[in-house]
Design an enzyme around this catalytic site. Structure first.
Site, PDB file in Angstrom:
ATOM      1  N   ASP A   1       2.016 -15.513 -23.217  1.00 36.84           N
ATOM      2  CA  ASP A   1       2.697 -16.548 -23.432  1.00 36.84           C
ATOM      3  C   ASP A   1       4.297 -16.221 -23.143  1.00 36.84           C
ATOM      4  O   ASP A   1       4.887 -15.657 -24.026  1.00 36.84           O
ATOM      5  CB  ASP A   1       2.586 -17.311 -24.743  1.00 36.84           C
ATOM      6  N   HIS A   2       4.800 -16.832 -21.915  1.00 39.10           N
ATOM      7  CA  HIS A   2       5.879 -16.349 -21.456  1.00 39.10           C
ATOM      8  C   HIS A   2       7.039 -16.903 -22.154  1.00 39.10           C
ATOM      9  O   HIS A   2       8.398 -16.384 -22.157  1.00 39.10           O
ATOM     10  CB  HIS A   2       6.373 -16.713 -19.834  1.00 39.10           C
ATOM     11  N   ARG A   3       6.922 -18.092 -23.214  1.00 35.88           N
ATOM     12  CA  ARG A   3       8.027 -18.362 -24.185  1.00 35.88           C
ATOM     13  C   ARG A   3       8.207 -17.510 -25.111  1.00 35.88           C
ATOM     14  O   ARG A   3       9.305 -17.500 -25.695  1.00 35.88           O
ATOM     15  CB  ARG A   3       7.617 -19.707 -24.775  1.00 35.88           C
TER      16      ARG A   3
END
Length: 545
Positions: free
Chosen positions: A516-518
């Protein structure tokens, strides 16, 4: 004495189940806790046990029926059992079928009176609410569902068969707004506040008449309740959030501790009503704008051909999209459209891992345990997470916090006939290889037998999917939301590798890590994989953990 048995609540948040198979027939003698049916919910397949010792009297549902929780599905003849209080509250005159009311209200009396034929009325809460909205007496409706159960369609049919109300100012009891094209000359309905406008009728201004476009009548919309406070289980609130529904707008007749209470079934029903109403309103607007077209429009629900409908050609086959498969689809959709995915690919020299497994495989077999590569990878992942804990996290969006999980509970993706299921092995960091192998094999078997419990698929902090067992090198695995990372294992195959200026054959394991790149940067993912490689390339390092 006849005992009715309702489909029980087989898990938090489960509102209905599909009856897969009966294990009994009318006339069979059953013992208490004997399995009488298999029911598939959106979580798993569960056994439904008999609540009594007795004889099967009647089966009120057919295999393939989707039955709401609380619906009577079977009745038993039980000797020497006193009638339940609900049946003692009313007495029936043998000749006239009249019912003397006890302490129940008018609706309870109507329920006891039967569909005009004596006996109890079986109807879902949604059907009862619709009956009240449309002014239909539920006891007079002939049910077409299993065992004579009254459905919403039955209620609507009964409402349509009633005489039309006069034009002397009577209001429709359902939430239908009437738009006169004679008022503004446009022939188009305007959207008024709230859901009550979502379904409209286009009229020429005369009672029973139709406009130039032929008129448009859509299914009744449900008005928003607009409460300030609503009681609901956390799982129900999550469903409301997923469906984009304000839980304070969901209509309900149930009250707990003096406050309105809403369950998941009510939320889903309201969401469906919203969608139907919006589709009907859009269709009515479009129809009214087309001059010269006669006849009422066919709604999406009636034709089954909405804007995203798929036309089936001769020879095509359709099967229901529901149960576990639909739940998997929702989870995948939510994850993909919530968490921005980034996938990091890498190759690992797994020659030492293959050799180590071969040395230990015979000993594991002697102890009755099938040893695969997955337990080794699980231990390696647990060790790597100690150095890179950001990959063992969850994002709490409500509180705007990243939660670093202390547990090492790993989901293991399993391919089944119903779709992908993810059982969870708890406490991976504190277990040995054989214990991990044994627990994983047992959970995998439960998934494929459809006997896994809901709690055995909860609490994961990281997921591993071994698509290489089927075949394949790389993939882009979808994160098991709300986790933030998933590791995909490709097939271990012998490949040419350059080593000290020479080309040699080595066993290579392809890795695909989606994050999850967040929460996780690409550099974090790469560093985690490099650490993981060290443990896979030299499994003896795991002895230090």
């Amino acid at each position: 004495m006849v005992r009715e048995f309702k489909l029980p609540d087989v898990g938090e948040g489960v509102a209905e189940g599909e009856l897969l198979e009966w294990h009994v027939e009318p006339g069979d003698t059953v013992a208490e806790d004997q399995v009488v049916a298999d029911v598939e919910t959106d979580k798993a397949v569960v056994d439904v046990p008999s609540p009594v010792n007795g004889t099967v009297r009647e089966l009120l549902a057919e295999p393939g029926d989707v039955v709401p929780v609380g619906t009577v599905i079977i009745t038993f003849d039980v000797e020497g059992e006193a009638p339940p209080e609900s049946e003692r509250d009313a007495t029936t005159d043998a000749e006239t079928g009249a019912v003397a009311e006890g302490d129940g209200d008018a609706e309870a009396a109507a329920e006891s009176s039967g569909n005009g034929q004596g006996g109890r009325v079986f109807a879902a809460p949604s059907a009862r609410r619709l009956a009240r909205e449309l002014g239909v007496e539920i006891a007079a409706v002939d049910g077409s569902g299993p065992g004579g159960r009254v459905t919403e369609s039955d209620v609507r049919a009964a409402a349509e068969s009633q005489p039309d109300e006069s034009d002397d100012g009577k209001q429709l009891k359902s939430a239908v707004s009437r738009i006169d094209d004679g008022e503004d000359g446009s022939g188009k309905s305007s959207v008024s506040d709230g859901l009550s406008s979502a379904v409209s009728r286009v009229d020429d201004g005369e009672s029973g008449g139709s406009d130039a476009a032929g008129g448009a009548v859509a299914a009744g919309a449900v008005e928003a309740a607009g409460r300030e406070r609503t009681l609901a289980a956390p799982a129900t609130r999550q469903v409301a959030e997923d469906l984009g529904v304000d839980i304070d707008d969901v209509p309900t007749d149930e009250v707990r501790d003096g406050q309105a209470f809403v369950d998941e079934a009510a939320v889903r029903e309201y969401a469906d009503a919203q969608q139907r109403a919006q589709e009907a309103d859009a269709e009515a607007l479009a129809d009214a704008s087309e001059a010269g077209e006669a006849g009422p429009p066919t709604t999406t629900a009636e034709s089954g051909a909405g804007p995203d409908a798929v036309e089936a050609a001769e020879g095509d086959r359709r099967e229901p999209y529901r149960g576990v498969r639909k739940t998997i689809g929702r989870a995948m959709e939510r994850s993909k459209f919530t968490a921005p995915h980034v996938t990091h690919h890498e190759k690992v020299d797994a020659t030492a891992l293959v050799e180590t497994r071969e040395k230990l495989k015979a000993r594991a077999d002697d102890r009755g345990v099938k040893l695969t590569f997955v337990p080794f990878v699980m231990k390696a992942v647990a060790a790597a997470l100690d150095e890179h804990p950001v990959l063992n996290t969850q994002l709490d969006e409500d509180n705007e916090e990243i939660v670093f999980k202390s547990d090492r509970n790993f989901g293991v993706a399993v391919a089944t006939d119903a779709g992908l299921m993810v059982p969870v092995v708890d406490g991976v960091d504190g277990k040995g290889l054989l214990q991990l192998a044994s627990e994983t094999n047992e959970l995998v078997a439960k998934c494929r037998e459809r006997s896994i419990a809901r709690e055995e698929m909860q609490g994961g902090t990281f997921t591993i999917t071994n698509f290489g067992a089927i075949g394949g090198e790389y993939a882009t695995p979808i994160i098991n939301y709300p986790e933030t990372a998933i590791l995909g294992l490709g097939a271990i195959e012998e490949r040419p590798v350059a080593e000290d200026g020479e080309v040699v054959a080595r066993d290579v394991l392809p890795l695909s890590l989606s994050v999850d790149h967040r929460v996780i940067d690409g550099a974090d993912a790469a560093r985690f994989v490099e650490t993981l490689k060290e443990y896979i390339e030299d499994p003896t390092l795991l002895l230090l953990e």
